[in-house]
Design a protein around this motif. Sequence first.
Motif, PDB file in Angstrom:
ATOM      1  N   ASP B 130       0.831  -1.198   0.000  1.00  0.00           N
ATOM      2  CA  ASP B 130       0.000   0.000   0.000  1.00  0.00           C
ATOM      3  C   ASP B 130       0.870   1.253   0.000  1.00  0.00           C
ATOM      4  O   ASP B 130       0.666   2.167  -0.801  1.00  0.00           O
ATOM      5  N   TYR B 131       1.861   1.292   0.919  1.00  0.00           N
ATOM      6  CA  TYR B 131       2.760   2.449   0.989  1.00  0.00           C
ATOM      7  C   TYR B 131       3.534   2.603  -0.304  1.00  0.00           C
ATOM      8  O   TYR B 131       3.711   3.714  -0.804  1.00  0.00           O
ATOM      9  N   ILE B 132       4.032   1.462  -0.837  1.00  0.00           N
ATOM     10  CA  ILE B 132       4.836   1.543  -2.060  1.00  0.00           C
ATOM     11  C   ILE B 132       3.990   2.092  -3.207  1.00  0.00           C
ATOM     12  O   ILE B 132       4.465   2.870  -4.033  1.00  0.00           O
ATOM     13  N   ALA B 133       2.693   1.727  -3.232  1.00  0.00           N
ATOM     14  CA  ALA B 133       1.839   2.210  -4.319  1.00  0.00           C
ATOM     15  C   ALA B 133       1.474   3.675  -4.125  1.00  0.00           C
ATOM     16  O   ALA B 133       1.381   4.429  -5.093  1.00  0.00           O
ATOM     17  N   PRO B 142      11.240  10.233  -3.561  1.00  0.00           N
ATOM     18  CA  PRO B 142      11.728   8.964  -4.113  1.00  0.00           C
ATOM     19  C   PRO B 142      11.996   7.897  -3.056  1.00  0.00           C
ATOM     20  O   PRO B 142      11.796   6.706  -3.305  1.00  0.00           O
ATOM     21  N   ASN B 143      12.447   8.313  -1.861  1.00  0.00           N
ATOM     22  CA  ASN B 143      12.735   7.345  -0.805  1.00  0.00           C
ATOM     23  C   ASN B 143      11.488   7.114   0.029  1.00  0.00           C
ATOM     24  O   ASN B 143      10.976   8.025   0.681  1.00  0.00           O
ATOM     25  N   ILE B 144      10.975   5.883   0.014  1.00  0.00           N
ATOM     26  CA  ILE B 144       9.694   5.607   0.661  1.00  0.00           C
ATOM     27  C   ILE B 144       9.815   5.681   2.176  1.00  0.00           C
ATOM     28  O   ILE B 144       8.898   6.142   2.861  1.00  0.00           O
ATOM     29  N   VAL B 145      10.975   5.255   2.710  1.00  0.00           N
ATOM     30  CA  VAL B 145      11.167   5.337   4.168  1.00  0.00           C
ATOM     31  C   VAL B 145      11.081   6.782   4.628  1.00  0.00           C
ATOM     32  O   VAL B 145      10.419   7.113   5.620  1.00  0.00           O
TER      33      VAL B 145
END
Lengths: 97, 189
Positions: B130-133, B142-145
């Motif tokens: 979900d977060y990645i999408a 760009p960095n999801i964290v």
Amino acid sequence: MILFIAGTAALVVAMLLVLARLYLGPDLYDRVLALNSFGTLTVLLLGYIGFLTERPDFLDIALLYALINFVGTIAVLKFFRYRALGRGLGSQDGPEA
Amino acid sequence: MMTGISLAAVINVLLFTFLVMTAIAIVRVRHLFAVAMLSGVFSLLSAGLFVALDAVDVAFTEAAVGAGISTVLMLGTMALTVTREKSTKRSPVLPIFVCLVTGAALVYSTLDMPAFGTAQAPIHEHVAPDYIARTPEEIGVPNIVTGILASYRGYDTLGETTVIFTAAVAVVLLLGSFSRKKQKRTGKE
């Protein structure tokens, strides 16, 4: 590839030698120097790992480690000289305090 | 690709060997300055391991806190106390036994863990997709964290930063007044 492997092997040997100096080192400054060079070797090893595993973006991380290592060594040496971190290099009283 | 994987394994084993050697040296050396330096090396090695495992942000924290700040803090403690460890008469059998049992339990618990890097691990199937999408379109970082820490959990991060800032201010106040008093005393003499 062979070159990277040989470089990593040389780095590992150097790290072993530095560890031995850190363990045996009779003088305090031997150990500070050993810590500093171990940090440098870690930085180099990170770079080599990046190229060996085909992820050269490790170089950025290695650069940041080099910065941290530098600041850490400065902090340790400053501490040895002034026995405190609060005083700056411009303060009048020297190491005899 | 196969050689890359085995090389990474060799490097991991080497780093772990260095870690064990450093730990043994920390236990054996009685001079506490050397112990502080060796613990800095220990942190650097574990940071290298974290990088090799792709946990870069953890590695940054480990390098900055473990190798940087805590070495200096230990040296500061030594300046206030003693620089040599007292030798003890107690038998080391019970501590060794506790360490071995704990280590065996930890190794045993890793047997149940999913294989390293597999996409079927539970952590990759819960909320991570979900977060990645959503991160690229909702946050645009760009960095999801970083997106999660600074935006989805922004208030949480703000609270953490406040706590750390308060702790740092308290420590600086305590240490600062201590050293000033000492300075004043030595100045009078």
